[in-house]
Design a protein around this motif. Structure first.
Motif, PDB file in Angstrom:
ATOM      1  N   THR A  21     147.751   0.025 163.015  1.00 35.19           N
ATOM      2  CA  THR A  21     148.657  -1.014 163.160  1.00 35.19           C
ATOM      3  C   THR A  21     149.586  -0.960 161.722  1.00 35.19           C
ATOM      4  O   THR A  21     150.761  -1.253 161.941  1.00 35.19           O
ATOM      5  N   GLY A  22     148.950  -0.887 160.771  1.00 37.70           N
ATOM      6  CA  GLY A  22     149.825  -0.767 159.441  1.00 37.70           C
ATOM      7  C   GLY A  22     150.809   0.444 159.286  1.00 37.70           C
ATOM      8  O   GLY A  22     151.827   0.181 158.938  1.00 37.70           O
ATOM      9  N   VAL A  23     150.350   1.667 159.841  1.00 40.05           N
ATOM     10  CA  VAL A  23     151.068   2.948 159.643  1.00 40.05           C
ATOM     11  C   VAL A  23     152.240   2.697 160.643  1.00 40.05           C
ATOM     12  O   VAL A  23     153.547   2.888 160.453  1.00 40.05           O
ATOM     13  N   SER A  24     151.924   1.984 161.953  1.00 38.21           N
ATOM     14  CA  SER A  24     152.950   1.842 162.685  1.00 38.21           C
ATOM     15  C   SER A  24     153.949   0.966 162.363  1.00 38.21           C
ATOM     16  O   SER A  24     155.271   1.161 162.689  1.00 38.21           O
ATOM     17  N   GLN A  25     153.454  -0.006 161.757  1.00 37.86           N
ATOM     18  CA  GLN A  25     154.778  -0.821 161.307  1.00 37.86           C
ATOM     19  C   GLN A  25     155.323  -0.225 160.111  1.00 37.86           C
ATOM     20  O   GLN A  25     156.806  -0.580 160.194  1.00 37.86           O
TER      21      GLN A  25
END
Length: 306
Positions: A21-25
């Protein structure tokens, strides 16, 4: 042979699937928060004797009854350019889509900018006249992962900070990331800190300077850290202690032999013997102490002038 950084770059997603989730953001994409994440089998081998394995495979499921937002995330660690990889990655995606009947996304994690930029290029696997199949991996690397140097920011997302350190392992900035991560780990429990410590150590193993810095940071308070890394540091400390004890004993043996023979041992000679930290020289001094006519002469034939 699979390297520790290779394992760390994809296995961290198995332990911390929310990291995606953090990487995709960071990469400018938005995915609905999953209701559950399942670690899937990574063996993509066909019935024929051709073995194909993706590094890590996760299934993200939404909390909706239809499951229309579900997808598979295949994660690959890539250490260098490999012209054979695009076709292998395309096979992974096609096989997984055919097997599980849900969309598949490929995330490639790299530690150097050149490899990351190479992996991110769209690759058409079809004739130029008709692009029937184009591979477009999502890539995380030093070119787009954040450099997290604030302890509070690091503490807010330890997994993302760990990936930041791993992907920037070859960068000059990695020291600042490691210091922020080390500070953040002091505020969490041992159970939370241990896997982060080990993933970081594995991911840095290609950069000796970064490994030494991380080891030094972890050695500041070994009473807190119980991971294999801290145990290794403790073992090294015990080895050094034993080596120092052996040197001290050898020096005492030299003086004991001289005194037992009734030879006068001046303070200068005593200080030179006890101050010697060379085990080989101490062995030669001990041999000379058995026959030397005076304490001063043990240094004459021991490789050092009196």
């Amino acid at each position: 042979m699979v390297s520790p950084p290779h394992e760390a770059m994809h296995r961290i997603f198995q332990d911390y699937p929310g990291l995606f989730t953090g990487v995709s953001q960071v990469l400018g994409l938005t995915f609905a928060p999953p209701a559950s994440v399942t670690v899937m089998p990574t063996d993509l081998t066909e019935a024929r004797p051709v073995e194909r394995r993706v590094d890590t495979l996760l299934r993200f499921d939404s909390d909706g009854s239809t499951g229309e937002d579900s997808f598979l995330l295949a994660i690959e660690s890539q250490g260098k350019k490999d012209p054979d990889k695009p076709s292998s990655w395309a096979y992974y995606l096609s096989f997984l889509c055919a097997k599980y009947k849900i969309p598949v996304l490929l995330l490639v994690v790299c530690q150097d900018r050149a490899t990351a930029e190479w992996a991110a290029r769209p690759v058409s696997l079809s004739p130029r006249q008709w692009p029937a199949l184009t591979l477009r991996p999502l890539v995380a690397g030093p070119h787009n992962m954040p450099v997290i140097t604030d302890p509070d920011e690091a503490g807010a997302d330890l997994a993302l900070t760990t990936l930041s350190a791993i992907t920037h392992a070859k960068d000059p900035d990695v020291g600042d990331i490691l210091k922020a991560l080390s500070s953040a780990l002091q505020q969490v429990s041992e159970a939370v800190a241990d896997p982060i410590i080990e993933f970081t150590a594995q991911g840095l193993s290609g950069n000796r300077r970064a490994v030494e810095l991380w080891r030094n940071l972890m050695a500041v308070d070994l009473s807190f850290y119980k991971s294999w890394l801290s145990e290794e540091i403790r073992d090294e400390g015990r080895d050094e202690g034993r080596a120092e004890a052996r040197v001290q004993t050898a020096a005492e043996d030299v003086l004991l032999v001289l005194e037992t023979r009734g030879l006068d041992v001046p303070d200068e000679i005593r200080e030179r013997v006890t101050g010697c930290d060379d085990p080989d020289l101490l062995r030669r001094l001990l041999t000379r102490a058995v026959t030397a006519p005076s304490a001063e002469e043990i240094f004459t034939d021991a490789g050092e002038d009196a």
